[in-house]
Design a protein around this motif. Structure first.
Motif, PDB file in Angstrom:
ATOM      1  N   CYS A 287       0.824  -1.214   0.000  1.00 61.13           N
ATOM      2  CA  CYS A 287       0.000   0.000   0.000  1.00 61.13           C
ATOM      3  C   CYS A 287       0.858   1.263   0.000  1.00 61.13           C
ATOM      4  O   CYS A 287       0.488   2.281  -0.592  1.00 61.13           O
ATOM      5  N   ILE A 288       1.999   1.200   0.677  1.00 61.58           N
ATOM      6  CA  ILE A 288       2.928   2.332   0.653  1.00 61.58           C
ATOM      7  C   ILE A 288       3.383   2.590  -0.778  1.00 61.58           C
ATOM      8  O   ILE A 288       3.412   3.735  -1.250  1.00 61.58           O
ATOM      9  N   GLY A 289       3.736   1.521  -1.481  1.00 59.44           N
ATOM     10  CA  GLY A 289       4.158   1.663  -2.867  1.00 59.44           C
ATOM     11  C   GLY A 289       3.045   2.185  -3.761  1.00 59.44           C
ATOM     12  O   GLY A 289       3.271   3.067  -4.612  1.00 59.44           O
ATOM     13  N   ILE A 290       1.828   1.664  -3.592  1.00 56.83           N
ATOM     14  CA  ILE A 290       0.696   2.085  -4.425  1.00 56.83           C
ATOM     15  C   ILE A 290       0.393   3.563  -4.211  1.00 56.83           C
ATOM     16  O   ILE A 290       0.251   4.337  -5.176  1.00 56.83           O
ATOM     17  N   SER A 291       0.263   3.973  -2.957  1.00 61.47           N
ATOM     18  CA  SER A 291      -0.088   5.374  -2.666  1.00 61.47           C
ATOM     19  C   SER A 291       1.024   6.331  -3.090  1.00 61.47           C
ATOM     20  O   SER A 291       0.753   7.421  -3.612  1.00 61.47           O
ATOM     21  N   PHE A 292       2.268   5.934  -2.888  1.00 59.73           N
ATOM     22  CA  PHE A 292       3.403   6.780  -3.284  1.00 59.73           C
ATOM     23  C   PHE A 292       3.472   6.935  -4.794  1.00 59.73           C
ATOM     24  O   PHE A 292       3.691   8.043  -5.312  1.00 59.73           O
ATOM     25  N   PHE A 293       3.249   5.852  -5.505  1.00 65.72           N
ATOM     26  CA  PHE A 293       3.279   5.904  -6.971  1.00 65.72           C
ATOM     27  C   PHE A 293       2.162   6.791  -7.511  1.00 65.72           C
ATOM     28  O   PHE A 293       2.391   7.658  -8.364  1.00 65.72           O
ATOM     29  N   ILE A 294       0.950   6.598  -7.019  1.00 64.84           N
ATOM     30  CA  ILE A 294      -0.186   7.385  -7.509  1.00 64.84           C
ATOM     31  C   ILE A 294      -0.029   8.855  -7.130  1.00 64.84           C
ATOM     32  O   ILE A 294      -0.378   9.757  -7.916  1.00 64.84           O
ATOM     33  N   ALA A 295       0.523   9.144  -5.953  1.00 68.03           N
ATOM     34  CA  ALA A 295       0.732  10.537  -5.542  1.00 68.03           C
ATOM     35  C   ALA A 295       1.661  11.260  -6.500  1.00 68.03           C
ATOM     36  O   ALA A 295       1.500  12.472  -6.741  1.00 68.03           O
ATOM     37  N   LEU A 367       6.502  -0.441  -7.254  1.00 71.50           N
ATOM     38  CA  LEU A 367       5.824   0.846  -7.365  1.00 71.50           C
ATOM     39  C   LEU A 367       6.592   1.954  -6.655  1.00 71.50           C
ATOM     40  O   LEU A 367       6.536   3.115  -7.073  1.00 71.50           O
ATOM     41  N   ILE A 368       7.314   1.630  -5.587  1.00 72.16           N
ATOM     42  CA  ILE A 368       8.168   2.636  -4.950  1.00 72.16           C
ATOM     43  C   ILE A 368       9.276   3.070  -5.907  1.00 72.16           C
ATOM     44  O   ILE A 368       9.573   4.271  -6.041  1.00 72.16           O
ATOM     45  N   ILE A 369       9.872   2.115  -6.589  1.00 69.02           N
ATOM     46  CA  ILE A 369      10.925   2.442  -7.566  1.00 69.02           C
ATOM     47  C   ILE A 369      10.361   3.299  -8.690  1.00 69.02           C
ATOM     48  O   ILE A 369      10.965   4.304  -9.103  1.00 69.02           O
ATOM     49  N   PHE A 370       9.180   2.922  -9.223  1.00 67.14           N
ATOM     50  CA  PHE A 370       8.552   3.720 -10.279  1.00 67.14           C
ATOM     51  C   PHE A 370       8.212   5.117  -9.769  1.00 67.14           C
ATOM     52  O   PHE A 370       8.394   6.117 -10.467  1.00 67.14           O
ATOM     53  N   GLY A 371       7.702   5.189  -8.520  1.00 71.54           N
ATOM     54  CA  GLY A 371       7.367   6.486  -7.942  1.00 71.54           C
ATOM     55  C   GLY A 371       8.590   7.363  -7.766  1.00 71.54           C
ATOM     56  O   GLY A 371       8.547   8.575  -8.043  1.00 71.54           O
ATOM     57  N   LEU A 372       9.681   6.762  -7.307  1.00 72.11           N
ATOM     58  CA  LEU A 372      10.933   7.517  -7.173  1.00 72.11           C
ATOM     59  C   LEU A 372      11.424   8.016  -8.531  1.00 72.11           C
ATOM     60  O   LEU A 372      11.891   9.149  -8.656  1.00 72.11           O
ATOM     61  N   GLY A 373      11.306   7.153  -9.536  1.00 67.55           N
ATOM     62  CA  GLY A 373      11.726   7.550 -10.881  1.00 67.55           C
ATOM     63  C   GLY A 373      10.928   8.732 -11.397  1.00 67.55           C
ATOM     64  O   GLY A 373      11.494   9.697 -11.940  1.00 67.55           O
ATOM     65  N   ILE A 374       9.609   8.696 -11.216  1.00 67.22           N
ATOM     66  CA  ILE A 374       8.757   9.802 -11.672  1.00 67.22           C
ATOM     67  C   ILE A 374       9.076  11.068 -10.893  1.00 67.22           C
ATOM     68  O   ILE A 374       9.194  12.168 -11.450  1.00 67.22           O
ATOM     69  N   GLY A 375       9.233  10.938  -9.564  1.00 64.49           N
ATOM     70  CA  GLY A 375       9.499  12.100  -8.729  1.00 64.49           C
ATOM     71  C   GLY A 375      10.836  12.749  -9.022  1.00 64.49           C
ATOM     72  O   GLY A 375      10.949  13.991  -9.005  1.00 64.49           O
ATOM     73  N   VAL A 376      11.837  11.942  -9.307  1.00 61.86           N
ATOM     74  CA  VAL A 376      13.174  12.489  -9.571  1.00 61.86           C
ATOM     75  C   VAL A 376      13.238  13.141 -10.952  1.00 61.86           C
ATOM     76  O   VAL A 376      13.849  14.198 -11.136  1.00 61.86           O
ATOM     77  N   VAL A 377      12.563  12.559 -11.926  1.00 58.57           N
ATOM     78  CA  VAL A 377      12.635  13.049 -13.303  1.00 58.57           C
ATOM     79  C   VAL A 377      11.785  14.300 -13.508  1.00 58.57           C
ATOM     80  O   VAL A 377      12.207  15.232 -14.193  1.00 58.57           O
ATOM     81  N   ARG A 378      10.594  14.329 -12.897  1.00 67.02           N
ATOM     82  CA  ARG A 378       9.682  15.455 -13.173  1.00 67.02           C
ATOM     83  C   ARG A 378      10.221  16.735 -12.589  1.00 67.02           C
ATOM     84  O   ARG A 378      10.991  16.766 -11.632  1.00 67.02           O
ATOM     85  N   HIS A 379       9.772  17.879 -13.161  1.00 65.78           N
ATOM     86  CA  HIS A 379      10.247  19.195 -12.741  1.00 65.78           C
ATOM     87  C   HIS A 379       9.394  19.686 -11.583  1.00 65.78           C
ATOM     88  O   HIS A 379       8.177  19.782 -11.680  1.00 65.78           O
ATOM     89  N   ASP A 380      10.023  20.030 -10.447  1.00 68.37           N
ATOM     90  CA  ASP A 380       9.301  20.588  -9.306  1.00 68.37           C
ATOM     91  C   ASP A 380       9.037  22.064  -9.529  1.00 68.37           C
ATOM     92  O   ASP A 380       9.968  22.839  -9.808  1.00 68.37           O
ATOM     93  N   ARG A 381       7.780  22.452  -9.384  1.00 67.70           N
ATOM     94  CA  ARG A 381       7.410  23.856  -9.595  1.00 67.70           C
ATOM     95  C   ARG A 381       6.910  24.492  -8.287  1.00 67.70           C
ATOM     96  O   ARG A 381       6.304  23.830  -7.472  1.00 67.70           O
ATOM     97  N   ASN A 382       7.151  25.786  -8.129  1.00 64.52           N
ATOM     98  CA  ASN A 382       6.660  26.496  -6.956  1.00 64.52           C
ATOM     99  C   ASN A 382       5.158  26.696  -7.076  1.00 64.52           C
ATOM    100  O   ASN A 382       4.636  26.845  -8.140  1.00 64.52           O
TER     101      ASN A 382
END
Length: 382
Positions: A287-295, A367-382
């Motif tokens: 569930c941690i992986g699922i929620s983190f990935f979807i977030a 899903l944690i690995i996929f979530g980390l990949g998406i989070g690291v690659v995407r651009h963080d905006r203010n």
């Protein structure tokens, strides 16, 4: 050191509202205790009412009555013959069971014919079931008596009858001899019976709660991105990966802490306590992986929370959290295998839950690995 600082910060943010944390600890216990009491009350009302008559205060009859009372399907009452017949006329019970005189002597010789007299209510529909349950206990005592009588007559030893009777009776515990144990699709029948007293539904509700509380606490992903915290921490030399992993570890630890009391409450009394405990831990990780990935797929909290609720309800229905839809169709069975709830609930009643635990672990890890990949690659905006 930076990772530990971020973990502490995440704890402080979550615990800043102490009442919220206390609420998360206590509310599940109250809800599940209430649900358990309601299930017990409902199961008592669903039991088949049967009246047992022991007007002669016969010890053998009383032994049979006490053993029949242990049957979870029946609600046993003791009354006189007159009262029993009056209650049957008013349909207040399904049947009344009377025993022949000198029952002990007949069972001692192994005689079971016409030792039970069954009176039915006008609207009775379960008399066959009642007769089977009572007859099984009568047969047990008759077989004990016949075996003990044979040995006593054959060898004529001192107190041989009592010894032989007790020895024969012990062969029925914990299960009668020649009992066949089998498994269906990896699910142990014995384990399924053990979980059939309402605990299956409680574990189903627990699976829903764990997934929802994960979605609720993982919205830090969107909060940090929208508030600009993500950008500012990067300017301080903290990498995206370090920030994500630290926040994930901090949130996961508090999730485990809040779920520990209610999990212990539900698991106490099970012989396979640790096996079920590992299954719940594996499901929590999934569930941690699922929620983190979807977030990490969303930018707006409203859409994230709507998706979280919809995902939880749909997977809960398909996975068997409320009712096992998989028993009605092969397609539903196939769909259930794509839900984490299915692997948790089937693992809880399985004699060998290793495969289920591995599947839940790899769901969470992937899903944690996929979530980390998406989070690291995407651009963080203010």
């Amino acid at each position: 050191m930076r990772m530990w600082h971020i973990i502490l910060t995440r704890w402080k943010l979550i615990l800043s509202n102490r009442w919220q944390f206390v609420f998360m600890l206590i509310l599940p216990l109250v809800v599940f205790w209430t649900a358990e009491q309601l299930l017990k009350q409902g199961s008592d009302e669903l039991k088949v009412p049967v009246i047992m008559v022991n007007e002669e205060n016969d010890e053998t009859v009383q032994t049979i009555i006490e053993r029949v009372k242990q049957n979870k399907t029946l609600r046993v009452m003791e009354h006189s013959k007159t009262t029993a017949l009056e209650m049957l006329e008013r349909n207040q019970a399904e049947a009344a069971v009377l025993f022949t005189k000198n029952l002990a002597e007949q069972l001692k010789q192994g005689k079971i014919k016409n030792v039970i007299h069954l009176y039915e209510a006008p609207n009775a529909i379960s008399t066959g079931l009642i007769e089977e349950f009572v007859a099984s206990e009568v047969i047990r005592l008759a077989s004990n008596g016949k075996a003990a009588t044979y040995l006593d007559e054959e060898f004529n030893g001192d107190k041989l009858y009592e010894y032989a009777w007790k020895y024969t009776d012990q062969q029925w515990e914990p299960q009668p001899l020649m009992t066949v144990s089998y498994e269906l699709d990896g699910q142990s029948v014995a384990a399924e019976k053990q979980s059939s007293d309402g605990s299956t539904l409680l574990f189903g509700l627990l699976s829903i709660y764990i997934l929802l509380i994960n979605f609720y606490l993982q919205d830090w992903v969107l909060t940090e991105r929208r508030s600009g915290i993500a950008s500012r921490t990067r300017m301080l030399g903290v990498s995206k990966l370090t920030r994500y992993i630290s926040n994930l570890v901090g949130t996961s630890f508090l999730l485990l802490l809040t779920l520990l009391p209610v999990s212990l409450y539900l698991l106490i009394g099970f012989t396979d306590f640790f096996q079920k405990g590992w299954m719940i831990a594996g499901y929590l990780f999934a569930c941690i992986g699922i929620s983190f990935f979807i977030a990490n797929l969303f930018t707006e909290k409203m859409f994230y929370h709507l998706t979280a609720v919809a995902f939880t309800i749909v997977t809960g229905i398909l996975g068997g959290s409320f009712i096992k839809l998989e028993e009605f169709s092969g397609r539903l069975m196939l769909a259930a295998e794509y839900t984490p709830q299915h692997w948790l609930l089937s693992g809880l009643i399985s004699s060998d839950s290793g495969t289920n635990l591995y599947i839940l672990f790899f769901i969470g890890l992937g899903l944690i690995i996929f979530g980390l990949g998406i989070g690291v690659v995407r651009h963080d905006r203010n």
